[in-house]
Every structure is written in structure tokens, then in C-alpha cells.
Design a protein around this motif. Structure first.
Motif, PDB file in Angstrom:
ATOM      1  N   ASN A 512       0.821  -1.194   0.000  1.00  0.00           N
ATOM      2  CA  ASN A 512       0.000   0.000   0.000  1.00  0.00           C
ATOM      3  C   ASN A 512       0.863   1.256   0.000  1.00  0.00           C
ATOM      4  O   ASN A 512       1.982   1.251   0.507  1.00  0.00           O
ATOM      5  CB  ASN A 512      -0.928   0.010   1.211  1.00  0.00           C
ATOM      6  CG  ASN A 512      -2.001  -1.051   1.124  1.00  0.00           C
ATOM      7  OD1 ASN A 512      -2.005  -1.883   0.219  1.00  0.00           O
ATOM      8  ND2 ASN A 512      -2.921  -1.033   2.069  1.00  0.00           N
ATOM      9  N   ARG A 513       0.301   2.338  -0.563  1.00  0.00           N
ATOM     10  CA  ARG A 513       1.035   3.593  -0.632  1.00  0.00           C
ATOM     11  C   ARG A 513       0.211   4.708   0.015  1.00  0.00           C
ATOM     12  O   ARG A 513      -1.022   4.752  -0.112  1.00  0.00           O
ATOM     13  CB  ARG A 513       1.345   3.999  -2.081  1.00  0.00           C
ATOM     14  CG  ARG A 513       1.861   2.915  -2.993  1.00  0.00           C
ATOM     15  CD  ARG A 513       3.024   2.134  -2.419  1.00  0.00           C
ATOM     16  NE  ARG A 513       4.222   2.941  -2.202  1.00  0.00           N
ATOM     17  CZ  ARG A 513       5.271   2.483  -1.494  1.00  0.00           C
ATOM     18  NH1 ARG A 513       5.238   1.293  -0.947  1.00  0.00           N
ATOM     19  NH2 ARG A 513       6.321   3.242  -1.353  1.00  0.00           N
ATOM     20  N   LEU A 514       0.920   5.607   0.707  1.00  0.00           N
ATOM     21  CA  LEU A 514       0.283   6.778   1.318  1.00  0.00           C
ATOM     22  C   LEU A 514       0.913   8.033   0.725  1.00  0.00           C
ATOM     23  O   LEU A 514       2.133   8.193   0.740  1.00  0.00           O
ATOM     24  CB  LEU A 514       0.457   6.761   2.828  1.00  0.00           C
ATOM     25  CG  LEU A 514      -0.123   7.963   3.586  1.00  0.00           C
ATOM     26  CD1 LEU A 514      -1.638   8.037   3.411  1.00  0.00           C
ATOM     27  CD2 LEU A 514       0.237   7.900   5.069  1.00  0.00           C
ATOM     28  N   TYR A 515       0.059   8.923   0.204  1.00  0.00           N
ATOM     29  CA  TYR A 515       0.525  10.154  -0.414  1.00  0.00           C
ATOM     30  C   TYR A 515       0.029  11.350   0.393  1.00  0.00           C
ATOM     31  O   TYR A 515      -1.140  11.432   0.759  1.00  0.00           O
ATOM     32  CB  TYR A 515       0.017  10.253  -1.854  1.00  0.00           C
ATOM     33  CG  TYR A 515       0.523   9.139  -2.734  1.00  0.00           C
ATOM     34  CD1 TYR A 515       1.781   9.209  -3.323  1.00  0.00           C
ATOM     35  CD2 TYR A 515      -0.247   7.999  -2.950  1.00  0.00           C
ATOM     36  CE1 TYR A 515       2.262   8.171  -4.119  1.00  0.00           C
ATOM     37  CE2 TYR A 515       0.222   6.969  -3.752  1.00  0.00           C
ATOM     38  CZ  TYR A 515       1.473   7.061  -4.327  1.00  0.00           C
ATOM     39  OH  TYR A 515       1.936   6.037  -5.104  1.00  0.00           O
ATOM     40  N   THR A 527       4.944   6.722   2.416  1.00  0.00           N
ATOM     41  CA  THR A 527       4.594   5.384   2.896  1.00  0.00           C
ATOM     42  C   THR A 527       5.595   4.853   3.906  1.00  0.00           C
ATOM     43  O   THR A 527       5.226   4.355   4.974  1.00  0.00           O
ATOM     44  CB  THR A 527       4.504   4.410   1.706  1.00  0.00           C
ATOM     45  OG1 THR A 527       3.655   4.962   0.714  1.00  0.00           O
ATOM     46  CG2 THR A 527       3.968   3.069   2.147  1.00  0.00           C
ATOM     47  N   ASP A 528       6.879   4.919   3.566  1.00  0.00           N
ATOM     48  CA  ASP A 528       7.903   4.339   4.435  1.00  0.00           C
ATOM     49  C   ASP A 528       7.975   5.059   5.770  1.00  0.00           C
ATOM     50  O   ASP A 528       8.196   4.437   6.816  1.00  0.00           O
ATOM     51  CB  ASP A 528       9.265   4.381   3.731  1.00  0.00           C
ATOM     52  CG  ASP A 528       9.306   3.472   2.508  1.00  0.00           C
ATOM     53  OD1 ASP A 528       8.492   2.524   2.460  1.00  0.00           O
ATOM     54  OD2 ASP A 528      10.127   3.704   1.612  1.00  0.00           O
ATOM     55  N   ILE A 529       7.781   6.364   5.745  1.00  0.00           N
ATOM     56  CA  ILE A 529       7.794   7.123   7.004  1.00  0.00           C
ATOM     57  C   ILE A 529       6.621   6.700   7.883  1.00  0.00           C
ATOM     58  O   ILE A 529       6.758   6.512   9.097  1.00  0.00           O
ATOM     59  CB  ILE A 529       7.721   8.634   6.711  1.00  0.00           C
ATOM     60  CG1 ILE A 529       8.934   9.079   5.900  1.00  0.00           C
ATOM     61  CG2 ILE A 529       7.609   9.433   8.007  1.00  0.00           C
ATOM     62  CD1 ILE A 529       8.841  10.509   5.411  1.00  0.00           C
ATOM     63  N   ALA A 530       5.461   6.534   7.258  1.00  0.00           N
ATOM     64  CA  ALA A 530       4.248   6.188   8.015  1.00  0.00           C
ATOM     65  C   ALA A 530       4.191   4.710   8.385  1.00  0.00           C
ATOM     66  O   ALA A 530       3.494   4.328   9.325  1.00  0.00           O
ATOM     67  CB  ALA A 530       3.013   6.564   7.205  1.00  0.00           C
ATOM     68  N   GLY A 531       4.914   3.850   7.623  1.00  0.00           N
ATOM     69  CA  GLY A 531       4.922   2.414   7.917  1.00  0.00           C
ATOM     70  C   GLY A 531       3.596   1.734   7.666  1.00  0.00           C
ATOM     71  O   GLY A 531       3.140   0.921   8.474  1.00  0.00           O
ATOM     72  N   VAL A 532       2.975   2.037   6.535  1.00  0.00           N
ATOM     73  CA  VAL A 532       1.625   1.516   6.274  1.00  0.00           C
ATOM     74  C   VAL A 532       1.555   0.694   4.990  1.00  0.00           C
ATOM     75  O   VAL A 532       0.495   0.589   4.374  1.00  0.00           O
ATOM     76  CB  VAL A 532       0.598   2.671   6.201  1.00  0.00           C
ATOM     77  CG1 VAL A 532       0.407   3.304   7.555  1.00  0.00           C
ATOM     78  CG2 VAL A 532       1.033   3.723   5.167  1.00  0.00           C
ATOM     79  N   ASN A 533       2.673   0.101   4.578  1.00  0.00           N
ATOM     80  CA  ASN A 533       2.657  -0.603   3.284  1.00  0.00           C
ATOM     81  C   ASN A 533       2.464  -2.107   3.399  1.00  0.00           C
ATOM     82  O   ASN A 533       1.936  -2.743   2.493  1.00  0.00           O
ATOM     83  CB  ASN A 533       3.949  -0.320   2.518  1.00  0.00           C
ATOM     84  CG  ASN A 533       5.161  -0.978   3.147  1.00  0.00           C
ATOM     85  OD1 ASN A 533       5.352  -0.870   4.358  1.00  0.00           O
ATOM     86  ND2 ASN A 533       5.978  -1.625   2.356  1.00  0.00           N
ATOM     87  N   TYR A 555      -8.057   1.761   8.347  1.00  0.00           N
ATOM     88  CA  TYR A 555      -8.388   0.343   8.420  1.00  0.00           C
ATOM     89  C   TYR A 555      -8.024  -0.259   7.068  1.00  0.00           C
ATOM     90  O   TYR A 555      -8.601   0.097   6.041  1.00  0.00           O
ATOM     91  CB  TYR A 555      -9.865   0.133   8.712  1.00  0.00           C
ATOM     92  CG  TYR A 555     -10.247  -1.321   8.921  1.00  0.00           C
ATOM     93  CD1 TYR A 555     -10.012  -1.949  10.135  1.00  0.00           C
ATOM     94  CD2 TYR A 555     -10.821  -2.064   7.903  1.00  0.00           C
ATOM     95  CE1 TYR A 555     -10.352  -3.277  10.330  1.00  0.00           C
ATOM     96  CE2 TYR A 555     -11.158  -3.395   8.081  1.00  0.00           C
ATOM     97  CZ  TYR A 555     -10.919  -3.998   9.306  1.00  0.00           C
ATOM     98  OH  TYR A 555     -11.251  -5.315   9.488  1.00  0.00           O
ATOM     99  N   ALA A 556      -7.040  -1.154   7.064  1.00  0.00           N
ATOM    100  CA  ALA A 556      -6.519  -1.714   5.814  1.00  0.00           C
ATOM    101  C   ALA A 556      -6.864  -3.196   5.746  1.00  0.00           C
ATOM    102  O   ALA A 556      -6.332  -4.003   6.508  1.00  0.00           O
ATOM    103  CB  ALA A 556      -5.005  -1.517   5.733  1.00  0.00           C
ATOM    104  N   THR A 557      -7.766  -3.549   4.849  1.00  0.00           N
ATOM    105  CA  THR A 557      -8.189  -4.941   4.721  1.00  0.00           C
ATOM    106  C   THR A 557      -7.216  -5.720   3.838  1.00  0.00           C
ATOM    107  O   THR A 557      -6.542  -5.161   2.981  1.00  0.00           O
ATOM    108  CB  THR A 557      -9.593  -5.039   4.119  1.00  0.00           C
ATOM    109  OG1 THR A 557      -9.585  -4.447   2.814  1.00  0.00           O
ATOM    110  CG2 THR A 557     -10.597  -4.309   4.978  1.00  0.00           C
TER     111      THR A 557
END
Length: 570
Positions: A512-515, A527-533, A555-557
Motif C-alpha cells: 500500500n502507498r500513502l501520499y 509510505t515508508d515514514i508512516a509504515g503503512v505498506n 483500516y486496511a483490509t
């Protein structure tokens, strides 16, 4: 070593033939194949990985779960040495206690007993270890040492504390193995050395949620469920759901569209959901040319009651008492097998409009399999403008928001800029995702590339919202996170593929990616900073303030096809 059947999906992704992303731009080249020697090397390393995970990883996890040093010692070579020097830190965040261990720069070595003591210490807070697992993240052949492999390992354990709260242990390690035959690794004694890289023990101070399926009467609802079906009847998708308080009684209700053409409406009554599909006169539809599982709520007439799109029909909500089928008079059509719908007033006229995500058309014939960068195997999405009085017009072409012939999973309306006109993010399965900026004149422009948020292929969901309360919108995209794929990628590079292919392949299993909005007005990957991949085979994330602290949570399914309630996939 004897060859065994291993999962081929990630291998095929990296070493397969017919990279259509490249073919589409180079018509004189019919296909592409990775170098034969590299293919063989990757296949061999995946075979070694399978053996290490099964003949070392599984018994090791079992030994840790049972807290049996004797069982763990059998897996180690007589010359085994380890490095487990570390510093600890602790923090409390969002209802969790987290104890972290980070490796020190040290050459101090310990024996097997002290190595096992490290795990015993880390797992001291576990009253019960419910499950444990060892995975190989990367594997490398050691130069000059035949049959010797350096690995990066992930070990995880889940369980309960003395107070019955959830607790998780996650740790990364490097380990070296040497063996010449299947028989040798099965016998044990193949681990030569070990080094702890990092570890974390996360303990929940109190459960954020609990399984209330049975309490709310949802365990017995009449919907197909892979966990209850024979294997030959299980499939990827059975239904879509949408939730709203359609009768304004203060309780949320659930509408479900099914691929069998059966409408479902579950109303909350006295603390339980009751099937009221027949009570409200919802219509069935044929699964063939009108195949659909679409479900969505939209107050299209601004009367304060949520109207309903279900299957191939659109209904007016008559003050929460009944639904009136207005499909024919509305001009609206869900189309063949829509993946979902999102709602916004795109043109600022005070009426909500509908955007339909689509992946293909009825009996669509594609002469090849979908692949990375594929912009031909899908179908355009559809934007339906609300004209008022229950009328809709398809304005896809004139607005320029169809998205091309891609396989779209979902979309999300959000604000890309500050002009108060809702913009649109479109998440595609094979082709790159699309960012449409609403120009405010009834049309959209594709700003995918300059936006910085176009993302990679294999996207199967997107959520947008202001996670940090700074007044700008973040974008969270669900992609595949494949340990096997990432492991294989470490053995290939740009040089192994025609230009443009490797970054897409790499992105297709990056997770997963966060922008986040940057000062330039475009987006930056954080993404890497947030740790949500690291979410696995991800679908349909959402943002919501679960703990009531004023900040949106994610919430990541995850999961693909789950057949067993005891061993869910995800």
C-alpha cells in the motif's frame, strides 16, 4: 535437490513471457522473456526458500510456540553462533504499549542457549502464543561457498497476555544456512549463524473492537460465504454492501447486491439485523447481461432520506417506508458488472452525481491476459449527472472522466486543490491509477503524472481524508504486498527488462502507498515514514476516527480467497 511444486504467481510476474506494458509501446516486439539463466537461478532460489520455510521455519516457529529449546536446538549446526546484542526503547501510542529492540554494532557472539533466551525474553509478556510463523524475505547465494545461503527472515508471533489482551511479536533477522540435499535440511542442523536486526512487542491496552457478528444477527444472514461453501463453489466475489440509516431511526442499515441477482436489505431492529428485502419490494435481476452486485446509497432528491442503487435498479426512498423503482424513468444504468460507485456533487448544482467503476463489458473478448501497464483489457467508467426530479444523464465523454479501457476497482472523490470542486482518484488493477482534476467548468483533466500520486499497478482500493488535520487530503492506495515478489525482485533490475517495465513490476508488489500533499501543491509518497505498506493482498481500505481522538485512522483490509474460518486468508 529434488524439485517440488511452488507457488508460481510471483515467479510468473517476474520471469514470465509477454510483458504487455512493453508490447503496447513496441509493436514490432511480440513478447519478452527474462534471461534463461536468471530464470533458472530464481527458480532454484525459490525452491531453497520453500525448503527453509518448511523444514526450518515451521519447526522453529513450533519450538518457539512451545517454548522448547531442545526442539529449536535440533535445527542448528554444531558450530552455530548468534549475535543478539540490542538496545531497548518503549513508547505508548493510540492504546498500545510498544517495546522495541534494535541491534547494536557489536561482534559479540553467543551460543544456542543464549540465542534462544533472547526469544524467551521477548515473549515473556505472552501468557499464550496462539500462532507463530517464519518467512524468508530475501535470499542470496554466498559467493565461494557452495550450497550456502544468506537469508533475511521475518518471525512473528500472536497471542494473549495474562489479562487476555492481544499481543504481537515481530522481528527481523539475518541467518546463514548450508545443506546439500533435501534429506539434510529435513534432518535439521543446517542453520550456521544468526543475527537479530530488530524486534518489537506490541501489546494492546484494551481491545479497540470485538467480533460482534453473532450478537447482531449477521452470522445467520442469507448471503453466500466461502467459509460455508464447497471449494468448487467458492469464488472471488459474491456481493457488495453499502451502509446507511435509510429510515432515519438512528440505526445503520445494510443493503447488499448479489451476483445471483438477489437484493438484500438488512434493517437494524432492536439490536439485530433483520432481512427486510421482500418487505420493501426490492426487485431481482438476471445474472447474465445484467450481471451486477452494485450497492450504494445516494440522496439524489435532497429530501433527507437515502435513496438506493441496488443491482440494476435505482430506487427512490419514500420517507423510509418503502422504495419506488424509478430505473426506467431515471435514464440511469449501472452497466455490466460494476465494481462500485462513489457519490459527489461534481458540478456544484446542489445535486449528488454518481461515478461507476467498471472493469469490463458483457462478453468482452481480450486476446491476452491483463498485465502491468495494461490500458486495453478493461472498460471506461461512467459518470452520471443528476438532472433533478429523479433524472440522470451519462456525461462520461463530455466530462473526460472515463479513465480509458482499464480495469478499475474503485474510486474516491477528494480535493486535489483548493477550488472547492471535487476531484477524483481512480484505482486500477493493472494500468496505473488516474488522478482527475475538476476544472470547474463541467470537465476534468488528467493530472496523474504531475500529481505525484499516479501510483503503480495492482491497486484494488483507495481511501482519501485529512489524516493530520492540516486541511489537505491524504491518499491511501491498496496495492499488493508480496513477500515472494519482493524476494524475487532482489535478483533482477532495470538492466534485465526493456525500459519502463521494472519500476512497474517493482511497484506491483511494493504494498500500500500513502501520499501526502507537499508544499508544491502535488503529492509526495510518505509510505515508508508512516509504515503503512505491509498489508498483503490488499483491498478496500478506509479512514475513520476509530478511537475518538480527533484524528482519522486507517483500516486496511487484506486477503484474497478465504475458505476456512479457522485459517482466514488475510
Amino acid at each position: 535437490m529434488s524439485k517440488i511444486l511452488i507457488p508460481l504467481s510471483a515467479v510468473a510476474l517476474l520471469v514470465g513471457v509477454s510483458v504487455w506494458f512493453f508490447v503496447a509501446r513496441n509493436s514490432d516486439i511480440k513478447d519478452f522473456e527474462l534471461d534463461k539463466e536468471k530464470q533458472k537461478f530464481i527458480w532454484d532460489t525459490e525452491h531453497i526458500t520453500f525448503e527453509i520455510e518448511n523444514y526450518f521455519g515451521k519447526p522453529f516457529a513450533k519450538a518457539i510456540k512451545n517454548r522448547s529449546f531442545a526442539a529449536a536446538k535440533k535445527l542448528l549446526n554444531e558450530s552455530f553462533v548468534a549475535q543478539v546484542d540490542f538496545k531497548e526503547s518503549a513508547e505508548q501510542t493510540a492504546g498500545f504499549d510498544v517495546k522495541k529492540s534494535t541491534a547494536l554494532e557489536s561482534t559479540q557472539q553467543v551460543d544456542a542457549e543464549n540465542w534462544f533466551a533472547f526469544f524467551e525474553d521477548q515473549l515473556d509478556g505472552f501468557a499464550e502464543i496462539e500462532r507463530a510463523k517464519t518467512r524468508v524475505l530475501h535470499i542470496y547465494a554466498v559467493d565461494g561457498e557452495p550450497n550456502t545461503w544468506d537469508t533475511e527472515l521475518l518471525f512473528t508471533a500472536h497471542g494473549k497476555t495474562q489479562s487476555k489482551q492481544p499481543i504481537k511479536f515481530s522481528s527481523h533477522h539475518t541467518a546463514r544456512f548450508r545443506y546439500e540435499s533435501d534429506t539434510e535440511i529435513q534432518a535439521g542442523g543446517t542453520a550456521l549463524s544468526w543475527k537479530m536486526v530488530d524486534a518489537a512487542v506490541t501489546e494492546s491496552l484494551a481491545p479497540l473492537m470485538k467480533d460482534a457478528t453473532t450478537d447482531f444477527g449477521l452470522a445467520e444472514i442469507d448471503l453466500l460465504d466461502n467459509w460455508k461453501l464447497p471449494l468448487n463453489k467458492a469464488t472471488q466475489f459474491h456481493f457488495q454492501i453499502a451502509v446507511a440509516d435509510f429510515d432515519n431511526d438512528g440505526d445503520m442499515d445494510i443493503a447488499a447486491g448479489t451476483y445471483q441477482g438477489l437484493p438484500k436489505l438488512f434493517c437494524m431492529e432492536k439490536g439485530k439485523f433483520v432481512d427486510r428485502s421482500k418487505t420493501f419490494g426490492l426487485k431481482t435481476w438476471e445474472p447474465g447481461a445484467t450481471k451486477s452486485a452494485l450497492a450504494g446509497w445516494i440522496d439524489f432528491d435532497n429530501d433527507g432520506f437515502q435513496d438506493l442503487v441496488l443491482g440494476q435498479y435505482i430506487y427512490r426512498n419514500i420517507r423510509g417506508l418503502r422504495f419506488e423503482d424509478i430505473t426506467e424513468s431515471s435514464g440511469f444504468s449501472a452497466g455490466y458488472d460494476p465494481h462500485g460507485m462513489t457519490v459527489a456533487d461534481y458540478n456544484g448544482d446542489g445535486l449528488l452525481d454518481i461515478y461507476i467503476s467498471r472493469s469490463h463489458t458483457y462478453k468482452q473478448v481480450v486476446d491476452r491476459a491483463g498485465w502491468v501497464g495494461d490500458e486495453e483489457a478493461g472498460a471506461p467508467n461512467a459518470l452520471w449527472r443528476n438532472e433533478g426530479e429523479g433524472k440522470f444523464t451519462n456525461v462520461t465523454t463530455e466530462t473526460g472522466v472515463g479513465g480509458g479501457n482499464r480495469t478499475t476497482f474503485t474510486s474516491s472523490w477528494f480535493f486535489f486543490d483548493d477550488d472547492h470542486h471535487p476531484d477524483l482518484y481512480v484505482a486500477n488493477d493493472f494500468a496505473r491509477n488516474v488522478v482527475f482534476r475538476n476544472k470547474g467548468d463541467g470537465t476534468f483533466e488528467d493530472v496523474s503524472e504531475p500529481s505525484g500520486a499516479a501510483d503503480f499497478a495492482t491497486s484494488m482500493g483507495v481511501a482519501t481524508g485529512d489524516l493530520d488535520n492540516d486541511g489537505t487530503t491524504e491518499i491511501y492506495v491498496a496495492n499488493m504486498y508480496s513477500k515472494m515478489g519482493r524476494r524475487i525482485i532482489s535478483h533482477v533490475s532495470d538492466a534485465d527488462y526493456p525500459e519502463g517495465i521494472f519500476p512497474q513490476i517493482k511497484g506491483s508488489c511494493a504494498g500500500n502507498r500513502l501520499y501526502r500533499k507537499s508544499d508544491s501543491g502535488n503529492y509526495t509518497d510518505v509510505t515508508d515514514i508512516a509504515g503503512v505498506n505491509e498489508v498483503g493482498w490488499a483491498f478496500a481500505p478506509l479512514m475513520c476516527d476509530f478511537d475518538g481522538d480527533g484524528l482519522l485512522d486507517i483500516y486496511a483490509t487484506t486477503g484474497f480467497m478465504s475458505f476456512d474460518r479457522i485459517k482466514p486468508d488475510g
